[in-house]
Structures are given as structure tokens and as C-alpha cells.
Design a protein around this motif. Sequence first.
Motif, short mmCIF file in Angstrom:
data_model
loop_
_atom_site.label_atom_id
_atom_site.label_comp_id
_atom_site.label_asym_id
_atom_site.label_seq_id
_atom_site.Cartn_x
_atom_site.Cartn_y
_atom_site.Cartn_z
N ASN A 9 -8.03 -27.72 19.55
CA ASN A 9 -8.79 -27.32 20.74
C ASN A 9 -8.54 -25.83 20.92
O ASN A 9 -7.46 -25.43 21.36
N LYS A 11 -9.82 -23.87 23.03
CA LYS A 11 -9.97 -23.40 24.42
C LYS A 11 -10.84 -22.14 24.44
O LYS A 11 -11.79 -22.07 23.68
N HIS A 96 -10.37 -32.77 29.78
CA HIS A 96 -9.13 -32.04 29.50
C HIS A 96 -8.48 -31.66 30.84
O HIS A 96 -9.17 -31.36 31.81
N GLU A 165 -2.21 -36.65 26.92
CA GLU A 165 -1.69 -35.29 27.03
C GLU A 165 -0.92 -35.14 28.35
O GLU A 165 -1.53 -34.85 29.39
N GLY A 171 0.83 -26.42 26.39
CA GLY A 171 1.00 -24.97 26.36
C GLY A 171 2.36 -24.50 26.85
O GLY A 171 2.55 -23.31 27.12
N GLY A 203 0.16 -31.93 23.33
CA GLY A 203 1.12 -31.23 24.19
C GLY A 203 2.18 -30.56 23.33
O GLY A 203 3.13 -31.20 22.90
N SER A 204 1.95 -29.26 23.04
CA SER A 204 2.91 -28.47 22.26
C SER A 204 3.21 -29.07 20.88
O SER A 204 4.35 -29.08 20.42
N GLY A 225 -3.59 -27.41 20.86
CA GLY A 225 -4.12 -26.17 21.42
C GLY A 225 -3.61 -24.97 20.63
O GLY A 225 -4.13 -24.62 19.57
N GLY A 226 -2.55 -24.36 21.13
CA GLY A 226 -2.03 -23.09 20.57
C GLY A 226 -1.87 -23.10 19.05
O GLY A 226 -2.28 -22.14 18.37
C1 PEP Z 1 -4.40 -28.83 24.52
O1 PEP Z 1 -5.02 -27.81 24.75
O2 PEP Z 1 -4.98 -29.91 24.60
C2 PEP Z 1 -2.99 -28.72 24.14
C3 PEP Z 1 -2.35 -29.83 23.90
O3 PEP Z 1 -2.46 -27.47 24.06
P1 PEP Z 1 -1.06 -27.05 23.35
O4 PEP Z 1 -1.06 -27.70 21.99
O5 PEP Z 1 -1.09 -25.57 23.27
O6 PEP Z 1 0.04 -27.59 24.19
#
Ligand code: PEP
Length: 242
Positions: A9, A11, A96, A165, A171, A203-204, A225-226
Motif C-alpha cells: 500500500n 499510500k 483502511h 491491521e 507505521g 502493521g510494520s 505500507g512503508g
Molecule cells: C498500511 O499502510 O496498511 C501499513 C500496514 O503500513 P506500515 O506497513 O507502514 O505499518
Amino acid sequence: MRKIVIAGNWKMHKTQGEALTFLQGFLGQLSETPQDREVVLCVPFTALSALSKNLHGSRVMLGAQNIHWEDSGAYTGEVSGSMLEEFGIRYVVVGHSERRQLFGETDQTVNKRLMAAQRHALTPILCVGETKEQRDRGEAEDIISKQLMQALVNIDQSNLVIAYEPIWAIGTGDTCETTEANRIIGVIRQQLDNQSVSIQYGGSVKPGNIDEIMAQSDIDGVLVGGASLEPDSFSRIANFVQ
Ligand code: PEP
């Protein structure tokens, strides 16, 4: 049969040019990725066109990050399923926590967006999860159960992915214990009519924890995400070691 879905994702990151640069580094690193893993990039609307042309013939699926429930109309700033269909996308993230917390999405609007996704033959990735305060009060399971119950009204569970999540893990670098994520995902599955829905953890997620996450019995993939923004880290996640 539960499918493994590894989804990034992005974002609000990457211009079209940056998205294409990512692809140059990413696609070559998927040559050994087992075929039974679905690899998905959920990107900003503005990058869909460039990526759909450049992903043609590759094994990577394209996804969007939201969808409106109407096909057209006076909804400034929204994008409809008919518009998304043109890009050959397969997935769309719905509900989300950033949409819920920053843009006022409710379980009711999430339900309408899920219906629109399925009407347009897209697979929605429905995000559910609790805040830190809700978890500390022991409410995590009730919150998730309510999110599911309301979001899934009249939804076809044969075309659905769910992402668990925990909001406090998104993040923050603060990953949920893998066994706890697995337990909650098991609880989510008990609430579903269709036991072959794939349920992701998000989640991370990082290269350093993906193998442990994917070793859990109930976790069918990840929403990232990241760590999906860099070709090396996202390809390592897609190439998790079993
Ligand atoms: C997300 O955006 O759904 C997410 C889980 O972000 P991250 O992996 O950066 O925690």
C-alpha cells in the motif's frame, strides 16, 4: 483454498516517474517468487495508468486504495469503479484505518464501497483493526467483530480479502506479536461464512519479520505500507522464506 496475497500500500507516495523507477528495480527480483503467491501493488490513482501499461504481462497485480460506491455523480474528489476498471486493476483497499480516522469513513460507507468493488469485479481488501486504547481496554475482539459484521452485510465472501491491521502497529515500527496476530486472525475467520477468505496481517511488516509472520498458521499474507516503497525490501517480503 486460501490464497497467499502479498500487497503493498503505497499510500500517498510516488509520482508516475518514481513508480516506474520502482518497477525497474522490483520486477527483476520476482523471478524466483513462487507462483502461488499473489503480489499486488496498491498505488495512488495518479500512478495507475503508467503502472497498468508497464505491468502488462508481469505477475504483479495492480490495486487502488479506495473506490466510491456510485459509478458517477457529484462526488468531488472521489473515484468510481467504472473509472478504475479501465486500468485493469484487480484489487482495491477499502476501510483502511487512515481513511476511517482522517477522512470519516464509517462501517456503513465501508460496506457501500465493498459492494461497489464487487459490482465491478474487483477484489476488495477490507481493513479492520483496533486502536491502542481499545486494545488496552480489552475491546479489540469486540471492535473487530463489529467492524466485520457491519462491513460484510450483503457482501460476497467468495471475492474478498481481509487485512487485520492493529492501528497501533501501522507505521510505528511496533509490530503486533505474531502469535497474537495469528490468534486475532483466527477469531476473524470464525466470524466468516466462507473459510477460504484470505486474511492478511498489516502493521510494520518488514524484511526482518516477514518470515516469522508468514510461518503462522492463520496468516495468509500481508498488507505492507512503508516497506513496500523500496524494491529491495518489498521483494524480500514477497520472497518470504517458508
Ligand atoms: C498500511 O499502510 O496498511 C501499513 C500496514 O503500513 P506500515 O506497513 O507502514 O505499518
